[in-house]
Design an enzyme around this catalytic site. Structure first.
Site, PDB file in Angstrom:
ATOM      1  N   ASP A 178       0.824  -1.200   0.000  1.00 32.58           N
ATOM      2  CA  ASP A 178       0.000   0.000   0.000  1.00 32.58           C
ATOM      3  C   ASP A 178       0.864   1.258   0.000  1.00 32.58           C
ATOM      4  O   ASP A 178       0.524   2.256  -0.633  1.00 32.58           O
ATOM      5  CB  ASP A 178      -0.918  -0.001   1.218  1.00 32.58           C
ATOM      6  CG  ASP A 178      -2.106  -0.947   1.044  1.00 32.58           C
ATOM      7  OD1 ASP A 178      -2.198  -1.583  -0.025  1.00 32.58           O
ATOM      8  OD2 ASP A 178      -2.929  -1.034   1.974  1.00 32.58           O
ATOM      9  N   ASN A 212      -4.578   8.899   1.290  1.00 29.64           N
ATOM     10  CA  ASN A 212      -5.023   8.221   2.507  1.00 29.64           C
ATOM     11  C   ASN A 212      -5.446   9.199   3.594  1.00 29.64           C
ATOM     12  O   ASN A 212      -6.598   9.204   4.000  1.00 29.64           O
ATOM     13  CB  ASN A 212      -3.908   7.328   3.063  1.00 29.64           C
ATOM     14  CG  ASN A 212      -4.176   5.855   2.842  1.00 29.64           C
ATOM     15  OD1 ASN A 212      -5.091   5.484   2.127  1.00 29.64           O
ATOM     16  ND2 ASN A 212      -3.373   5.018   3.466  1.00 29.64           N
ATOM     17  N   ARG A 233       3.623  13.751  25.292  1.00 30.26           N
ATOM     18  CA  ARG A 233       2.584  14.545  25.920  1.00 30.26           C
ATOM     19  C   ARG A 233       1.511  14.865  24.883  1.00 30.26           C
ATOM     20  O   ARG A 233       1.712  14.735  23.690  1.00 30.26           O
ATOM     21  CB  ARG A 233       3.147  15.827  26.548  1.00 30.26           C
ATOM     22  CG  ARG A 233       4.089  16.615  25.661  1.00 30.26           C
ATOM     23  CD  ARG A 233       3.487  17.560  24.782  1.00 30.26           C
ATOM     24  NE  ARG A 233       4.241  18.260  23.797  1.00 30.26           N
ATOM     25  CZ  ARG A 233       3.923  18.173  22.544  1.00 30.26           C
ATOM     26  NH1 ARG A 233       3.025  17.303  22.147  1.00 30.26           N
ATOM     27  NH2 ARG A 233       4.509  18.924  21.669  1.00 30.26           N
ATOM     28  N   ASP A 258      -3.252  12.698  21.367  1.00 34.39           N
ATOM     29  CA  ASP A 258      -1.940  12.493  20.750  1.00 34.39           C
ATOM     30  C   ASP A 258      -1.921  12.999  19.316  1.00 34.39           C
ATOM     31  O   ASP A 258      -0.864  13.271  18.762  1.00 34.39           O
ATOM     32  CB  ASP A 258      -1.572  11.006  20.765  1.00 34.39           C
ATOM     33  CG  ASP A 258      -1.190  10.514  22.147  1.00 34.39           C
ATOM     34  OD1 ASP A 258      -1.221  11.328  23.100  1.00 34.39           O
ATOM     35  OD2 ASP A 258      -0.884   9.314  22.290  1.00 34.39           O
ATOM     36  N   SER A 263      -6.864   1.719  12.615  1.00 28.99           N
ATOM     37  CA  SER A 263      -6.111   1.225  13.767  1.00 28.99           C
ATOM     38  C   SER A 263      -6.416   1.982  15.054  1.00 28.99           C
ATOM     39  O   SER A 263      -6.165   1.472  16.148  1.00 28.99           O
ATOM     40  CB  SER A 263      -4.603   1.285  13.482  1.00 28.99           C
ATOM     41  OG  SER A 263      -4.147   2.620  13.453  1.00 28.99           O
TER      42      SER A 263
END
Length: 307
Positions: free
Chosen positions: A89, A163, A174, A193, A209
């Site tokens: 990919d 994508n 942090r 994050d 994910s």
């Protein structure tokens, strides 16, 4: 189709055995096939600036410094009708970005592990080539998104993605504070994050994910998914393709010390600090993808998820 061009990931096809097999097989059928030569300087960065205006909401025109990083579209013979991309990919994403101006249709051959973009597995390569020769295929148009990073009304970087565009922390472990605006209207703030703005094609990538929704690749919309949000009620958001999304880096959590980073398809990137913004819209450009199988997206999804 009669004239083909092969792009191969030489880390997965180091001696060009698969690329050579494709060339020999197609030429035995009376077709023409070119193989992209290996380049020693193929990862020296993007260049060849082009322009793609932002939406009228920003009132600003921006040069987009994307060109090619691995494949120079200008060196592909003009009579080529199809580009075969060997790798995974990631290789197909790179080819899509490099060749977006040419609008050449792409067909991915998966030489990696789990892949959603590369349709053909090596074991099915010969039947797929036969279908191309007999013109037994269909075409899909995959939308792209376009992002421009701004620092005090100065454009730092503009690029496109098939994508996703990911804005994430850079440096210490942090969180980063984000303010999200849609069509100029404040939507919400996140401490997380990072944030992923994904296309339907990218819904099965990083977006998947981190718990984002899976969307059929033929759709035309944008997905907003947070990465490890520091809240109990954060949910992915699905937006229509005609909106303008603006992500602003807020000033808390010491952002000025380490900053954040916006990455386009895991490739080009730009560092961001508090007050910086990235504006994301649907790109005027799209990627034509070849389908040689009648397998539905749901069947592909079931097969991949059961692996």
């Amino acid at each position: 189709m009669d004239i083909f061009y092969v792009i191969t990931n030489y880390q997965k096809d180091p001696e060009f055995k698969t690329a050579g097999y494709i060339k020999e097989y197609l030429e035995a059928k009376g077709k023409t096939c070119y193989i992209q030569p290996r380049r020693a300087d193929c990862f020296n960065g993007r260049y060849h600036p082009k322009d793609e205006s932002t939406s009228s909401q920003t009132g600003l025109s921006c040069g987009v410094p994307y060109g090619y990083k691995y494949t120079d579209a200008q060196k592909i013979p003009e009579d080529v009708e199809c580009v075969l991309v060997l790798g995974g990919d990631g290789t197909l994403l790179q080819a899509a970005r490099d060749l977006v101006e040419s609008q050449l249709p792409l067909l991915g051959v998966n030489m990696g592990t789990l892949g959603y973009l590369a349709e053909i597995e090596l074991k099915n390569l010969q039947p797929a080539l036969d279908k191309l020769v007999r013109d037994e295929f269909s075409m899909e148009s995959r939308m792209m998104i376009h992002g421009v990073a701004w620092h005090q009304n100065r454009k730092m970087l503009g690029d496109i993605a098939l994508n996703d565009i990911v804005i994430s922390r850079n440096g210490r472990l942090r969180v980063v504070d984000f303010n999200v605006y849609v069509d100029g209207v404040f939507l919400t703030s996140y401490s997380a994050d990072g944030i992923i703005i994904a296309t339907p094609t990218g819904s099965t990538g990083y977006n998947l994910s981190v718990g984002g929704p899976i969307v059929a690749p033929q759709a035309s919309l944008m997905l907003l998914t947070t990465i490890a949000p520091h809240t109990l009620n954060s949910r992915p958001i699905v937006l229509p393709d005609d909106v303008e999304i603006m992500i602003e880096i807020a000033s808390s959590h010491g952002t000025d010390v380490d900053g954040a980073e916006a990455t386009f398809d895991g490739d080009t990137s730009v560092k961001l600090n508090s007050g910086d913004k990235i504006v994301i819209t649907k790109s005027e450009r799209s990627v034509p993808m070849i389908k040689t199988k009648n397998t539905s997206f749901l069947e592909i999804l079931r097969e991949k998820m059961n692996n």
